[in-house]
Design a protein around this motif. Structure first.
Motif, PDB file in Angstrom:
ATOM      1  N   SER A 237     -12.598   4.429 -13.781  1.00 31.80           N
ATOM      2  CA  SER A 237     -13.221   5.679 -13.343  1.00 31.80           C
ATOM      3  C   SER A 237     -12.446   6.307 -12.196  1.00 31.80           C
ATOM      4  O   SER A 237     -12.079   5.635 -11.229  1.00 31.80           O
ATOM      5  CB  SER A 237     -14.669   5.423 -12.916  1.00 31.80           C
ATOM      6  OG  SER A 237     -15.415   4.939 -14.004  1.00 31.80           O
ATOM      7  N   GLY A 238     -12.226   7.605 -12.322  1.00 31.51           N
ATOM      8  CA  GLY A 238     -11.547   8.368 -11.289  1.00 31.51           C
ATOM      9  C   GLY A 238     -10.044   8.424 -11.425  1.00 31.51           C
ATOM     10  O   GLY A 238      -9.382   9.187 -10.718  1.00 31.51           O
ATOM     11  N   ALA A 239      -9.486   7.632 -12.350  1.00 32.43           N
ATOM     12  CA  ALA A 239      -8.031   7.590 -12.488  1.00 32.43           C
ATOM     13  C   ALA A 239      -7.471   8.857 -13.107  1.00 32.43           C
ATOM     14  O   ALA A 239      -6.264   9.092 -13.063  1.00 32.43           O
ATOM     15  CB  ALA A 239      -7.615   6.375 -13.314  1.00 32.43           C
TER      16      ALA A 239
ATOM     17  N   PRO B 260      -6.215  14.252 -10.499  1.00 32.72           N
ATOM     18  CA  PRO B 260      -4.850  14.383  -9.962  1.00 32.72           C
ATOM     19  C   PRO B 260      -4.735  13.985  -8.496  1.00 32.72           C
ATOM     20  O   PRO B 260      -3.635  13.715  -8.009  1.00 32.72           O
ATOM     21  CB  PRO B 260      -4.526  15.870 -10.165  1.00 32.72           C
ATOM     22  CG  PRO B 260      -5.850  16.548 -10.300  1.00 32.72           C
ATOM     23  CD  PRO B 260      -6.747  15.556 -10.960  1.00 32.72           C
ATOM     24  N   ARG B 261      -5.851  13.900  -7.796  1.00 32.10           N
ATOM     25  CA  ARG B 261      -5.819  13.466  -6.394  1.00 32.10           C
ATOM     26  C   ARG B 261      -5.830  11.951  -6.257  1.00 32.10           C
ATOM     27  O   ARG B 261      -5.690  11.433  -5.142  1.00 32.10           O
ATOM     28  CB  ARG B 261      -7.025  14.053  -5.647  1.00 32.10           C
ATOM     29  CG  ARG B 261      -7.050  15.570  -5.587  1.00 32.10           C
ATOM     30  CD  ARG B 261      -8.388  16.092  -5.064  1.00 32.10           C
ATOM     31  NE  ARG B 261      -9.471  15.728  -5.966  1.00 32.10           N
ATOM     32  CZ  ARG B 261     -10.765  15.835  -5.672  1.00 32.10           C
ATOM     33  NH1 ARG B 261     -11.125  16.309  -4.482  1.00 32.10           N
ATOM     34  NH2 ARG B 261     -11.680  15.493  -6.545  1.00 32.10           N
ATOM     35  N   CYS B 262      -6.002  11.215  -7.369  1.00 35.76           N
ATOM     36  CA  CYS B 262      -6.042   9.751  -7.330  1.00 35.76           C
ATOM     37  C   CYS B 262      -4.631   9.215  -7.119  1.00 35.76           C
ATOM     38  O   CYS B 262      -3.759   9.371  -7.982  1.00 35.76           O
ATOM     39  CB  CYS B 262      -6.632   9.209  -8.628  1.00 35.76           C
ATOM     40  SG  CYS B 262      -6.732   7.390  -8.666  1.00 35.76           S
ATOM     41  N   LYS B 263      -4.414   8.554  -5.996  1.00 31.69           N
ATOM     42  CA  LYS B 263      -3.070   8.106  -5.631  1.00 31.69           C
ATOM     43  C   LYS B 263      -2.919   6.588  -5.569  1.00 31.69           C
ATOM     44  O   LYS B 263      -1.796   6.087  -5.537  1.00 31.69           O
ATOM     45  CB  LYS B 263      -2.680   8.696  -4.265  1.00 31.69           C
ATOM     46  CG  LYS B 263      -2.737  10.221  -4.198  1.00 31.69           C
ATOM     47  CD  LYS B 263      -1.813  10.875  -5.209  1.00 31.69           C
ATOM     48  CE  LYS B 263      -1.862  12.385  -5.108  1.00 31.69           C
ATOM     49  NZ  LYS B 263      -1.047  13.042  -6.164  1.00 31.69           N
ATOM     50  N   ILE B 264      -4.024   5.837  -5.549  1.00 30.84           N
ATOM     51  CA  ILE B 264      -3.926   4.392  -5.389  1.00 30.84           C
ATOM     52  C   ILE B 264      -4.985   3.696  -6.226  1.00 30.84           C
ATOM     53  O   ILE B 264      -6.118   4.180  -6.338  1.00 30.84           O
ATOM     54  CB  ILE B 264      -4.057   3.993  -3.892  1.00 30.84           C
ATOM     55  CG1 ILE B 264      -3.795   2.505  -3.674  1.00 30.84           C
ATOM     56  CG2 ILE B 264      -5.412   4.406  -3.341  1.00 30.84           C
ATOM     57  CD1 ILE B 264      -2.356   2.103  -3.901  1.00 30.84           C
TER      58      ILE B 264
ATOM     59  N   SER C 142      -9.017   7.492  -5.164  1.00 26.74           N
ATOM     60  CA  SER C 142      -8.562   6.170  -5.589  1.00 26.74           C
ATOM     61  C   SER C 142      -9.343   5.703  -6.806  1.00 26.74           C
ATOM     62  O   SER C 142     -10.301   6.350  -7.240  1.00 26.74           O
ATOM     63  CB  SER C 142      -8.755   5.173  -4.437  1.00 26.74           C
ATOM     64  OG  SER C 142     -10.147   5.059  -4.106  1.00 26.74           O
ATOM     65  N   CYS C 143      -8.933   4.559  -7.366  1.00 23.23           N
ATOM     66  CA  CYS C 143      -9.667   3.961  -8.473  1.00 23.23           C
ATOM     67  C   CYS C 143      -9.614   2.444  -8.355  1.00 23.23           C
ATOM     68  O   CYS C 143      -8.856   1.896  -7.543  1.00 23.23           O
ATOM     69  CB  CYS C 143      -9.126   4.432  -9.830  1.00 23.23           C
ATOM     70  SG  CYS C 143      -7.409   3.966 -10.165  1.00 23.23           S
ATOM     71  N   PHE C 144     -10.423   1.769  -9.166  1.00 25.94           N
ATOM     72  CA  PHE C 144     -10.507   0.312  -9.144  1.00 25.94           C
ATOM     73  C   PHE C 144     -10.280  -0.195 -10.560  1.00 25.94           C
ATOM     74  O   PHE C 144     -11.043   0.134 -11.473  1.00 25.94           O
ATOM     75  CB  PHE C 144     -11.877  -0.130  -8.627  1.00 25.94           C
ATOM     76  CG  PHE C 144     -12.057  -1.627  -8.567  1.00 25.94           C
ATOM     77  CD1 PHE C 144     -11.290  -2.389  -7.707  1.00 25.94           C
ATOM     78  CD2 PHE C 144     -12.987  -2.264  -9.366  1.00 25.94           C
ATOM     79  CE1 PHE C 144     -11.450  -3.769  -7.639  1.00 25.94           C
ATOM     80  CE2 PHE C 144     -13.165  -3.634  -9.309  1.00 25.94           C
ATOM     81  CZ  PHE C 144     -12.389  -4.399  -8.444  1.00 25.94           C
ATOM     82  N   GLY C 145      -9.217  -0.958 -10.768  1.00 23.60           N
ATOM     83  CA  GLY C 145      -8.841  -1.405 -12.103  1.00 23.60           C
ATOM     84  C   GLY C 145      -9.266  -2.833 -12.371  1.00 23.60           C
ATOM     85  O   GLY C 145      -8.581  -3.777 -11.978  1.00 23.60           O
TER      86      GLY C 145
END
Length: 419
Positions: free
Chosen positions: A184-186, A189-193, A146-149
């Protein structure tokens, strides 16, 4: 009497007896299952055609280490006092995180990597049953990332009141428009949310204007424009991405905890997240000091060991002193969260966050100097370690914000005693 009890509890920085076997198991896991695969993991990823992907064999190595961790009960340590994790206190987790910071793959093998840790904690605390089933469950299982926007390129995002990305309710959907960067983390390819900080109530009081909304990464209009570079590096495949949100529609039930509660959620998320970074940073400092000793004792110049040249012995002594001082500061901040709660512990968290990345940067910089040209090359992990620590002096609030928080508290305390 309660204040005296808190003072006594705050000064008890010992790891609990129940957690000690877990610490020993983590150290063994890193030694037996993570250190041996680290070089091969990075070797496999060299020269891959698609930067923001994994080369054949990389994820298989990670999954094998993750499965071994799960089999040994070493999973989701970061959630304090939660039924879904190990239920460790922040203080107990600090001792474990010190070890995780020594190897860049270690946290991921135990499902304790940022930004997933903060996002999982938010979902654990404020998510609805439906949100937990859809997003928290696969995150806790290590199946997705996941990531935090939050951060935006056109405003000073360290003051969240400046956030401009808008979310407008249209029937049963939130319609989101805006621009985020350094997410970060976006790139993984495993980042889904993504948990996205948005402005939903522009006419409300300043601290009630923002909300946080769950945005699946495959939603139409979520445009990942590319990576932001840190000192010229893209940190692929994890990445720090530039994202444009163009009429992104998500169901109204994707909002977290209700409209206007974005600041409250940030307090839940950022306190532990900031201290987790500091915990792992101390592990990085320990790694840098080990590299200094190895290099300094094995190499000679001008008829002496490098360690005996100039003030290098003093560098080693100061590094050890500063590491121990940082360790005590982080343990005290972790203990404060356990005893006082995240909100009341914010002063201690800010003290640790202001101190640790700066000092770790200095230790790594000195390690680079002792390594000479190799220290800034791809043959040494030190340049990557320095980049990460230098970035932390900006991430989760720049140094100046945390110094100001601490200073303002001191001023207020002085005024109260003076009156």
């Amino acid at each position: 009497m309660k204040a005296l009890d808190n003072d006594t509890a705050m000064n008890n920085l010992a790891m609990s007896e129940d957690a000690r076997p877990l610490l020993d198991a983590v150290i063994k896991h890193i030694r037996d299952n993570v250190d041996p695969i680290t070089e091969e993991f990075h070797r496999l990823g060299e020269g891959r055609a698609e930067r923001f992907s994994y080369a054949p064999g990389q994820l298989e190595l990670l999954e094998e280490a993750k499965n071994k961790a799960k089999a040994n009960g070493l999973w989701n340590f970061f959630l304090p006092n939660a039924e879904t994790g190990e239920g460790l206190s922040n203080l107990d987790y600090a001792y474990i995180a010190f070890e995780l910071g020594k190897n860049p793959l270690a946290s991921q093998t135990l499902n304790c990597s940022a930004p997933d840790t903060g996002n999982m904690e938010v979902l654990e605390r404020v998510g609805t049953p439906e949100q937990k089933e859809k997003w928290l469950k696969p995150l806790l299982n290590g199946e997705i990332r996941s990531c935090f926007g939050m951060t935006e390129p056109k405003v000073a995002s360290s003051d969240a009141r400046n956030i401009e990305t808008s979310a407008v309710l249209d029937g049963d959907d939130w319609v989101i428009n805006g621009e985020k960067y350094y997410i970060s983390g976006a790139g993984d390819p495993r980042c889904k949310i993504m948990i996205c900080m948005v402005k939903t109530s522009p006419d409300a009081e300043p601290f009630r204007q923002q909300s946080q909304i769950l945005v699946p990464m495959d939603t139409p209009g979520v445009n990942v424009l590319g990576p932001m570079r840190v000192f010229g590096h893209d940190h692929a495949p994890h990445g720090h991405m530039h994202i444009k949100l163009d009429n992104v529609r998500v169901p109204k039930e994707n909002i977290l905890w209700g409209e206007g509660r974005g600041f409250e959620i940030s307090q839940l998320r950022l306190g532990p997240g900031r201290i987790h970074h500091c915990m792992r940073s101390i592990g990085a400092a320990e790694k840098a000091l080990d590299l200094v000793l190895q290099r300094g004792m094995e190499r000679e110049a001008f008829g002496k060991r490098i360690l005996d040249l100039g003030k290098n012995m003093e560098v080693v002594g100061r590094a050890r002193i500063e590491i121990e001082a940082m360790r005590m500061m982080v343990l005290k901040a972790a203990r404060a969260m356990d005893v006082l709660g995240n909100k009341e512990a914010r002063i201690w968290v800010s003290m640790a966050k202001a101190m640790v990345p700066e000092k770790v940067c200095q230790i790594i910089d000195q390690a680079i100097q002792i390594h000479g040209a190799t220290g800034v090359s791809q043959w040494s992990p030190l340049s990557e370690m320095y980049m990460q620590q230098r970035t932390l002096r900006l991430a989760d609030g720049p140094d100046e914000v945390h110094h100001n928080v601490v200073a303002r508290n001191e001023v207020n305390r002085y005024r109260q005693t003076a009156d």
